[in-house]
Design a protein around this motif. Structure first.
Motif, PDB file in Angstrom:
ATOM      1  N   SER A  56       0.823  -1.211   0.000  1.00 42.17           N
ATOM      2  CA  SER A  56       0.000   0.000   0.000  1.00 42.17           C
ATOM      3  C   SER A  56       0.855   1.258   0.000  1.00 42.17           C
ATOM      4  O   SER A  56       2.058   1.210   0.284  1.00 42.17           O
ATOM      5  N   PRO A  57       0.245   2.422  -0.302  1.00 39.52           N
ATOM      6  CA  PRO A  57       0.965   3.701  -0.211  1.00 39.52           C
ATOM      7  C   PRO A  57       1.327   3.994   1.241  1.00 39.52           C
ATOM      8  O   PRO A  57       0.799   3.389   2.164  1.00 39.52           O
ATOM      9  N   ILE A  58       2.230   4.962   1.436  1.00 36.79           N
ATOM     10  CA  ILE A  58       2.659   5.361   2.777  1.00 36.79           C
ATOM     11  C   ILE A  58       2.062   6.718   3.108  1.00 36.79           C
ATOM     12  O   ILE A  58       2.103   7.638   2.287  1.00 36.79           O
ATOM     13  N   LYS A  72       6.469   3.282  -0.829  1.00 32.46           N
ATOM     14  CA  LYS A  72       5.628   2.075  -0.767  1.00 32.46           C
ATOM     15  C   LYS A  72       5.807   1.371   0.572  1.00 32.46           C
ATOM     16  O   LYS A  72       6.906   1.376   1.149  1.00 32.46           O
ATOM     17  N   HIS A  73       4.722   0.787   1.054  1.00 29.86           N
ATOM     18  CA  HIS A  73       4.758  -0.006   2.284  1.00 29.86           C
ATOM     19  C   HIS A  73       4.412  -1.451   1.948  1.00 29.86           C
ATOM     20  O   HIS A  73       3.405  -1.725   1.297  1.00 29.86           O
ATOM     21  N   TYR A  74       5.276  -2.361   2.378  1.00 32.26           N
ATOM     22  CA  TYR A  74       5.033  -3.796   2.220  1.00 32.26           C
ATOM     23  C   TYR A  74       4.959  -4.424   3.611  1.00 32.26           C
ATOM     24  O   TYR A  74       5.739  -4.080   4.491  1.00 32.26           O
ATOM     25  N   ARG A  75       4.027  -5.349   3.770  1.00 33.58           N
ATOM     26  CA  ARG A  75       3.986  -6.129   5.009  1.00 33.58           C
ATOM     27  C   ARG A  75       4.007  -7.615   4.645  1.00 33.58           C
ATOM     28  O   ARG A  75       3.213  -8.076   3.822  1.00 33.58           O
ATOM     29  N   TYR A  76       4.933  -8.331   5.271  1.00 32.55           N
ATOM     30  CA  TYR A  76       5.062  -9.771   5.080  1.00 32.55           C
ATOM     31  C   TYR A  76       4.806 -10.465   6.412  1.00 32.55           C
ATOM     32  O   TYR A  76       4.936  -9.857   7.487  1.00 32.55           O
ATOM     33  N   ILE A  85       8.060  -3.295   5.787  1.00 29.31           N
ATOM     34  CA  ILE A  85       9.161  -2.720   4.998  1.00 29.31           C
ATOM     35  C   ILE A  85       8.629  -1.469   4.307  1.00 29.31           C
ATOM     36  O   ILE A  85       7.683  -1.539   3.529  1.00 29.31           O
ATOM     37  N   GLN A  86       9.251  -0.342   4.616  1.00 33.71           N
ATOM     38  CA  GLN A  86       8.883   0.913   3.972  1.00 33.71           C
ATOM     39  C   GLN A  86      10.006   1.335   3.032  1.00 33.71           C
ATOM     40  O   GLN A  86      11.173   1.354   3.418  1.00 33.71           O
ATOM     41  N   TRP A 182      15.687   4.503   0.200  1.00 40.44           N
ATOM     42  CA  TRP A 182      15.718   4.376   1.654  1.00 40.44           C
ATOM     43  C   TRP A 182      14.825   3.208   2.066  1.00 40.44           C
ATOM     44  O   TRP A 182      13.643   3.182   1.763  1.00 40.44           O
ATOM     45  N   VAL A 183      15.416   2.252   2.764  1.00 43.85           N
ATOM     46  CA  VAL A 183      14.698   1.053   3.206  1.00 43.85           C
ATOM     47  C   VAL A 183      14.622   1.057   4.732  1.00 43.85           C
ATOM     48  O   VAL A 183      15.628   1.243   5.409  1.00 43.85           O
TER      49      VAL A 183
END
Length: 219
Positions: A56-58, A72-76, A85-86, A182-183
């Motif tokens: 999803s967006p941040i 971007k925002h990822y969730r695992y 993870i942003q 940037w991670v």
């Protein structure tokens, strides 16, 4: 002796490139400023042993940053453990201090601990509000960085090369490529120790870096 020999070559390269760029500025005094192409983060990035649950967006303070191109925002999830993870794609950085960024965007109060991994680069780890985090900057060339001096050194030693002279003279690229992915990774501590959580984050980070580095956005 080895360093002296390579230092002379490096200084000669800087001088040659500088003279070519100076000649272009004199002959064409109004060059077009290199632009960063529009970039969209993929909806899914493969991560071994983890299942993607959110992409999803941040919503963050970074939206006020004029250097922000995309985010971007990822969730695992793995064994009921959520991993966030942003990703933020930044350009024209005059300060690539990741410690300052996490303090601003994530309200981190305690200073992170910087670490280094051969073949990957520098990153910072820490704990804030019962969450362990890892943060770093993937560079367009060279290994990852955490401080601005590391980022600046990468630019001088990785960006000034003969194979970039034509794009520079054509105005397609800047002399120093001041872009960064940037991670920021984080997991809840729960009952684990900070060091155990860092090891989980490091395993993810090394894999994430190796996927993204060759896929760094084109300028």
């Amino acid at each position: 002796m080895y360093w002296e020999k390579n230092r002379i070559k490096f200084l000669a390269l800087i001088f040659s490139t500088g003279m070519l760029v100076l000649g272009k500025v004199i002959l064409f005094p109004n060059p077009v400023k290199p632009k960063v192409n529009t970039f969209v983060f993929p909806e899914e990035v493969p991560l071994a042993k983890w299942q993607l649950s959110v992409s999803s967006p941040i919503e963050s303070l970074t939206k006020e940053n004029p250097n922000l191109v995309a985010e971007k925002h990822y969730r695992y999830v793995k064994n009921d453990l959520p991993l966030d993870i942003q990703m933020r794609y930044l350009q024209n950085l005059y300060n690539a201090d990741i410690g300052a960024y996490i303090k601003q965007d994530f309200a981190v109060t305690s200073p992170p601990v910087m670490r280094q991994q051969k073949g990957v680069g520098y990153y910072g780890v820490g704990v804030e509000k019962q969450k362990a985090y890892l943060s770093s900057c993937i560079n367009p060339r060279g290994n990852s960085t955490f401080t601005h001096p590391q980022f600046r050194e990468n630019r001088y030693f990785q960006d000034i090369t003969f194979d970039r002279i034509m794009p520079l003279l054509q105005g397609k690229e800047a002399l120093l490529d001041k872009r960064c992915l940037w991670v920021h990774l984080s997991i809840p501590l729960r009952k684990s120790s900070p060091e155990a959580a860092y090891q989980v984050l490091e395993q993810v980070w090394f894999s994430w870096y190796r996927w993204w580095q060759p896929r760094f956005p084109k300028p």
